[in-house]
Design an enzyme around this catalytic site. Sequence first.
Site, short mmCIF file in Angstrom:
data_model
loop_
_atom_site.label_atom_id
_atom_site.label_comp_id
_atom_site.label_asym_id
_atom_site.label_seq_id
_atom_site.Cartn_x
_atom_site.Cartn_y
_atom_site.Cartn_z
N GLY A 117 52.84 61.33 46.75
CA GLY A 117 51.87 62.02 47.08
C GLY A 117 52.35 63.66 47.03
CB SER A 161 51.05 53.83 48.72
OG SER A 161 49.86 54.85 49.63
CD GLU A 191 49.96 53.92 45.19
OE1 GLU A 191 50.49 55.17 45.57
OE2 GLU A 191 51.43 53.01 45.24
CG ASN A 220 57.75 56.64 49.21
OD1 ASN A 220 56.99 55.46 49.08
ND2 ASN A 220 57.95 56.86 50.14
CD GLU A 226 58.31 51.77 51.10
OE1 GLU A 226 57.41 52.68 50.11
OE2 GLU A 226 57.93 50.54 51.69
CE1 TYR A 272 47.31 59.26 50.35
CE2 TYR A 272 47.55 56.44 49.38
CZ TYR A 272 48.48 58.02 49.45
OH TYR A 272 49.75 58.05 48.79
NE ARG A 278 56.81 60.40 52.38
CZ ARG A 278 55.61 59.28 52.01
NH1 ARG A 278 54.92 59.59 50.90
NH2 ARG A 278 55.26 58.46 52.13
CG ASP A 295 57.82 55.71 54.08
OD1 ASP A 295 57.99 57.72 53.68
OD2 ASP A 295 57.40 55.97 53.19
#
Length: 309
Positions: free
Chosen positions: A271, A139, A18, A267, A265, A205, A250, A252
């Site tokens: 990002g 990601s 990443e 994070n 999951e 992205y 964050r 999900d």
Amino acid sequence: MSTLPKKIAVLMGGPGTEREVSLATGRGVSKALRSLGAEVVEVDVVDKDFQLPGDAELAFIALHGTFGEDGQVQQILEDRGVAYTGDGVEASRLAFDKIRSKEKFREHGVNTPEWETLQVFRRPHMEPPLVVKAPRQGSTVGVYVVKTAEKIKEAVVEAARYDSQLLIEKFVPGRELTVGILGDQALPILEIIPKGGFYDFSNKYPFLNPQAGGSAQHVCPAQMEPGLTRKIQELALRAHRALGLQVYSRVDVILSENGEPFVLEVNTIPGMTEASLLPEAAAATGINYPDLCVRIIELSRARTGSSVL
């Protein structure tokens, strides 16, 4: 506005998959902190021997995925006696490992899709549809959705490029949601509506590969009744705490077709690029980008009890 450290090193890039996203995050964070009057030094991290300015009071970690989120850079900074943003070594290591995270979710009663672990080149017990995941990548790297039995072997071989032990998860169709967490605050739920397939790297992205035709529609706050909104936010907070996290993350979530939310999951360094979800969710509750960076620093100070940050 709290007092910022006078000199901040923004760690960006990294040796992982990443890297380009991390560079974009690092540039965004650096610009925001400079706008608030901080002296910022951008540090392009290539390996563990990266150099920091001797007078930097804080390392702002903008490294995603391997090396950045898995406890490695946190351990290096602790060994060097450098204060840093985000959660500590153990919590970062735990949250980055999708298999260990699943075990913690089960232990703390956090609803998550049915799963099993698999040594590579074995066949899972679960039948499709399922998701094959390399457990220590970020990601959606090493993540493959398998709809038919004929595709299982191919997905396992691909995921095995990243790890010798894989996570096999029951595929749950539904609405793709994500919930930003700042300390004890769950931000407004953001819904992701991919153009096609699932929310993979090219959708997240699109600026990295415009020819791929990725990107997705974001709806924030997600449109749902208030009781369900609260239920999902509370579930996300439980997942965050189940992993011992204190600073930010964050989470999900999939909202199944029958209205049941499942955590996928967490994070720990999500990002913060121009296309990122956490800044968008923060903005929906009145926290602009520079203020979000300050909030992360403040929460990091609270975690360590440090007056240096």
